[in-house]
Design a protein around this motif. Structure first.
Motif, PDB file in Angstrom:
ATOM      1  N   ARG A  26       0.834  -1.207   0.000  1.00 25.27           N
ATOM      2  CA  ARG A  26       0.000   0.000   0.000  1.00 25.27           C
ATOM      3  C   ARG A  26       0.863   1.249   0.000  1.00 25.27           C
ATOM      4  N   GLU A  29       2.719   1.907  -3.339  1.00 28.20           N
ATOM      5  CA  GLU A  29       1.883   2.568  -4.352  1.00 28.20           C
ATOM      6  C   GLU A  29       1.812   4.075  -4.109  1.00 28.20           C
ATOM      7  N   LYS A  30       1.689   4.485  -2.856  1.00 26.32           N
ATOM      8  CA  LYS A  30       1.681   5.918  -2.535  1.00 26.32           C
ATOM      9  C   LYS A  30       2.994   6.577  -2.934  1.00 26.32           C
ATOM     10  N   ILE A  32       5.245   5.536  -5.173  1.00 24.14           N
ATOM     11  CA  ILE A  32       5.366   5.559  -6.640  1.00 24.14           C
ATOM     12  C   ILE A  32       4.581   6.734  -7.212  1.00 24.14           C
ATOM     13  N   ASP A  33       3.381   6.956  -6.707  1.00 27.60           N
ATOM     14  CA  ASP A  33       2.569   8.086  -7.174  1.00 27.60           C
ATOM     15  C   ASP A  33       3.242   9.427  -6.877  1.00 27.60           C
ATOM     16  N   ARG A  34       3.917   9.524  -5.738  1.00 26.21           N
ATOM     17  CA  ARG A  34       4.559  10.784  -5.351  1.00 26.21           C
ATOM     18  C   ARG A  34       5.839  11.056  -6.118  1.00 26.21           C
ATOM     19  N   GLU A  36       6.979   9.553  -8.971  1.00 26.98           N
ATOM     20  CA  GLU A  36       6.865   9.402 -10.421  1.00 26.98           C
ATOM     21  C   GLU A  36       8.196   9.012 -11.059  1.00 26.98           C
ATOM     22  N   GLU A  40       9.212   3.564 -14.267  1.00 20.16           N
ATOM     23  CA  GLU A  40       8.267   2.998 -13.299  1.00 20.16           C
ATOM     24  C   GLU A  40       8.117   1.494 -13.435  1.00 20.16           C
ATOM     25  N   ARG A  44       8.934  -1.137 -10.502  1.00 15.03           N
ATOM     26  CA  ARG A  44       7.952  -2.099  -9.994  1.00 15.03           C
ATOM     27  C   ARG A  44       8.493  -3.522 -10.042  1.00 15.03           C
TER      28      ARG A  44
END
Length: 96
Positions: A26, A29-30, A32-34, A36, A40, A44
């Motif tokens: 969880r 994912e946060k 990775i979004d921050r 960028e 990517e 992953r």
């Protein structure tokens, strides 16, 4: 699993490990979004939550610890590990 459950010893039992892997995914994912990351998909591929929990997260003297506190620490410190993975992914991408 009870969020107030206490992790008292390593290696982790199945339920504790599963709960920490879920938390790590969880938070990953946060992060990775921050951040960028430029690569990517490769970042992953390098992500292994079990390896993070078993080989990077716990330090001597951290136990006992509640699952809630582990969640807090993963949320606070996983960003550094993910940045390291993104840098590794960038280096691998340069070689391709």
């Amino acid at each position: 699993m009870d969020s107030h459950a206490v992790i008292e010893a390593l290696p982790l039992n199945g339920d504790q490990r599963a709960a920490l892997v879920e938390i790590a995914n969880r938070v990953f994912e946060k992060v990775i979004d921050r951040i960028e990351p430029e690569n990517e998909a490769l970042t992953r591929k390098l992500w292994d939550p079990g390896d993070y929990i078993e080989n990077h997260f716990f330090q001597d003297g951290m136990l006992p610890m509640t699952l809630d506190y582990a969640d807090y620490l993963i949320d606070a410190f996983l960003v550094h590990h993910v940045i390291d993975l993104a840098v590794q992914a960038d280096k691998q991408a340069e070689l391709i």
